[in-house]
Design a protein around this motif. Structure first.
Motif, PDB file in Angstrom:
ATOM      1  N   LEU A 152       0.814  -1.217   0.000  1.00 27.32           N
ATOM      2  CA  LEU A 152       0.000   0.000   0.000  1.00 27.32           C
ATOM      3  C   LEU A 152       0.848   1.268   0.000  1.00 27.32           C
ATOM      4  O   LEU A 152       0.452   2.280  -0.592  1.00 27.32           O
ATOM      5  CB  LEU A 152      -0.953  -0.017   1.195  1.00 27.32           C
ATOM      6  N   GLU A 153       2.007   1.235   0.644  1.00 28.68           N
ATOM      7  CA  GLU A 153       2.874   2.403   0.597  1.00 28.68           C
ATOM      8  C   GLU A 153       3.426   2.625  -0.807  1.00 28.68           C
ATOM      9  O   GLU A 153       3.530   3.760  -1.275  1.00 28.68           O
ATOM     10  CB  GLU A 153       4.023   2.257   1.604  1.00 28.68           C
ATOM     11  N   ASP A 154       3.776   1.542  -1.477  1.00 27.44           N
ATOM     12  CA  ASP A 154       4.247   1.698  -2.850  1.00 27.44           C
ATOM     13  C   ASP A 154       3.123   2.220  -3.739  1.00 27.44           C
ATOM     14  O   ASP A 154       3.357   3.035  -4.633  1.00 27.44           O
ATOM     15  CB  ASP A 154       4.774   0.365  -3.384  1.00 27.44           C
ATOM     16  N   LEU A 155       1.909   1.771  -3.475  1.00 26.73           N
ATOM     17  CA  LEU A 155       0.762   2.246  -4.255  1.00 26.73           C
ATOM     18  C   LEU A 155       0.561   3.748  -4.040  1.00 26.73           C
ATOM     19  O   LEU A 155       0.296   4.491  -4.993  1.00 26.73           O
ATOM     20  CB  LEU A 155      -0.489   1.470  -3.853  1.00 26.73           C
ATOM     21  N   GLN A 156       0.695   4.215  -2.800  1.00 29.25           N
ATOM     22  CA  GLN A 156       0.599   5.653  -2.534  1.00 29.25           C
ATOM     23  C   GLN A 156       1.662   6.426  -3.311  1.00 29.25           C
ATOM     24  O   GLN A 156       1.396   7.497  -3.864  1.00 29.25           O
ATOM     25  CB  GLN A 156       0.760   5.943  -1.036  1.00 29.25           C
ATOM     26  N   GLU A 157       2.862   5.858  -3.339  1.00 33.81           N
ATOM     27  CA  GLU A 157       3.964   6.543  -4.017  1.00 33.81           C
ATOM     28  C   GLU A 157       3.756   6.585  -5.522  1.00 33.81           C
ATOM     29  O   GLU A 157       3.962   7.620  -6.162  1.00 33.81           O
ATOM     30  CB  GLU A 157       5.272   5.815  -3.674  1.00 33.81           C
ATOM     31  N   VAL A 158       3.333   5.495  -6.103  1.00 32.00           N
ATOM     32  CA  VAL A 158       3.139   5.439  -7.556  1.00 32.00           C
ATOM     33  C   VAL A 158       1.994   6.348  -7.989  1.00 32.00           C
ATOM     34  O   VAL A 158       2.093   7.079  -8.975  1.00 32.00           O
ATOM     35  CB  VAL A 158       2.885   3.988  -8.009  1.00 32.00           C
ATOM     36  N   LEU A 159       0.883   6.323  -7.228  1.00 29.77           N
ATOM     37  CA  LEU A 159      -0.295   7.114  -7.602  1.00 29.77           C
ATOM     38  C   LEU A 159      -0.174   8.583  -7.210  1.00 29.77           C
ATOM     39  O   LEU A 159      -0.886   9.433  -7.749  1.00 29.77           O
ATOM     40  CB  LEU A 159      -1.546   6.525  -6.938  1.00 29.77           C
ATOM     41  N   GLY A 160       0.703   8.885  -6.242  1.00 30.10           N
ATOM     42  CA  GLY A 160       0.748  10.246  -5.715  1.00 30.10           C
ATOM     43  C   GLY A 160      -0.509  10.589  -4.943  1.00 30.10           C
ATOM     44  O   GLY A 160      -0.905  11.744  -4.835  1.00 30.10           O
ATOM     45  N   GLU A 161      -1.153   9.580  -4.381  1.00 32.57           N
ATOM     46  CA  GLU A 161      -2.410   9.735  -3.652  1.00 32.57           C
ATOM     47  C   GLU A 161      -2.478   8.671  -2.569  1.00 32.57           C
ATOM     48  O   GLU A 161      -1.982   7.562  -2.751  1.00 32.57           O
ATOM     49  CB  GLU A 161      -3.595   9.559  -4.600  1.00 32.57           C
ATOM     50  N   GLY A 162      -3.093   9.020  -1.451  1.00 28.89           N
ATOM     51  CA  GLY A 162      -3.275   8.038  -0.392  1.00 28.89           C
ATOM     52  C   GLY A 162      -3.538   8.709   0.934  1.00 28.89           C
ATOM     53  O   GLY A 162      -3.460   9.942   1.059  1.00 28.89           O
ATOM     54  N   PRO A 163      -3.846   7.939   1.971  1.00 29.12           N
ATOM     55  CA  PRO A 163      -4.185   8.527   3.268  1.00 29.12           C
ATOM     56  C   PRO A 163      -3.037   9.302   3.900  1.00 29.12           C
ATOM     57  O   PRO A 163      -3.268  10.319   4.557  1.00 29.12           O
ATOM     58  CB  PRO A 163      -4.591   7.311   4.109  1.00 29.12           C
TER      59      PRO A 163
END
Length: 228
Positions: free
Chosen positions: A64-75
């Motif tokens: 999930l942290e990598d997903l936040q980084e790739v998308l530039g979006e997250g909690p």
């Protein structure tokens, strides 16, 4: 016996960390242990290309942290931008808040189920980063009022350290080298270079870390002879 306040308990846990462990990593582990999470991440400057992040090694956190980084979006990013706590729970059929709709959709598409709580890491009320905590889906979320003083203490510890940047955040050197190589290849600015790396990770459905590895090992170039 009266339980000591959260910052004091965090200091005790940090004192037990192996001196050979990078400060940010040891601090992240201590925050997760203190708050009873299954995993977590500490991030400074989450909206900039200089983003500094340390995570625990559990699979859900890494994904999930990598997903936040790739998308530039997250909690974590939203907690920093809005300067307040963010809570998100999702399973395979759940939808997230509108501000996190892309992140929530991408996370649930992987079959991940988790409860996420993110709070800003602040110094004198000013957000400088975020503490993101992950729990198993269905577990009671960690309360903001418990996580906030821990996050603020962690921020003060990181900013007060005199250790060189590469000793606190060892992965940052690789990130900067990869961004520098893309800058040289495409003659763009740092933010655009990071956007190129993120786009390649999205296109390949892989992690940003794997793209950075390929750039550094020269298996991937964004010059005239671009690799797949």
């Amino acid at each position: 016996m009266v339980e000591p306040p959260q910052p004091a308990r965090l200091a005790r846990l940090l004192a037990r960390v192996d001196p050979g462990v990078p400060l940010a990593s040891g601090l992240c582990d201590a925050c997760v242990q203190l708050l009873g999470a299954t995993g977590g991440a500490l991030t400074l400057l989450p909206t900039a290309f200089e983003r500094l992040s340390a995570t625990t090694s559990d699979e859900t956190t890494l994904r999930l942290e990598d997903l936040q980084e790739v998308l530039g979006e997250g909690p974590g990013r939203l907690a920093y931008v809005e300067n307040h706590g963010i809570e998100l729970s999702f399973a395979s059929d759940a939808e997230g808040p509108s501000a996190l709709s892309v992140f929530a959709s991408a996370a649930t598409a992987t079959g991940t189920s988790a409860t996420v709580v993110a709070v800003p890491m602040r110094l004198e009320g000013r957000p400088l980063g975020s503490l993101t905590l992950y729990q198993d889906a269905g577990d009671p979320p960690i309360a903001d009022h418990e996580a906030q003083p821990v996050a603020d203490t962690a921020c003060a510890v990181l900013l007060g350290s005199r250790a060189p940047l590469e000793q606190q955040w060892p992965d940052q050197t690789r990130r900067h080298r990869a961004i520098g190589m893309v800058i040289a290849q495409l003659r763009v600015g740092p933010d655009d270079a990071l956007a190129v790396l993120r786009a390649r990770a999205l296109a390949r459905a892989s992690s940003l870390g794997s793209v950075i590895d390929d750039v550094l090992e020269r298996r991937l170039s964004f010059g005239t002879a671009t690799s797949a």
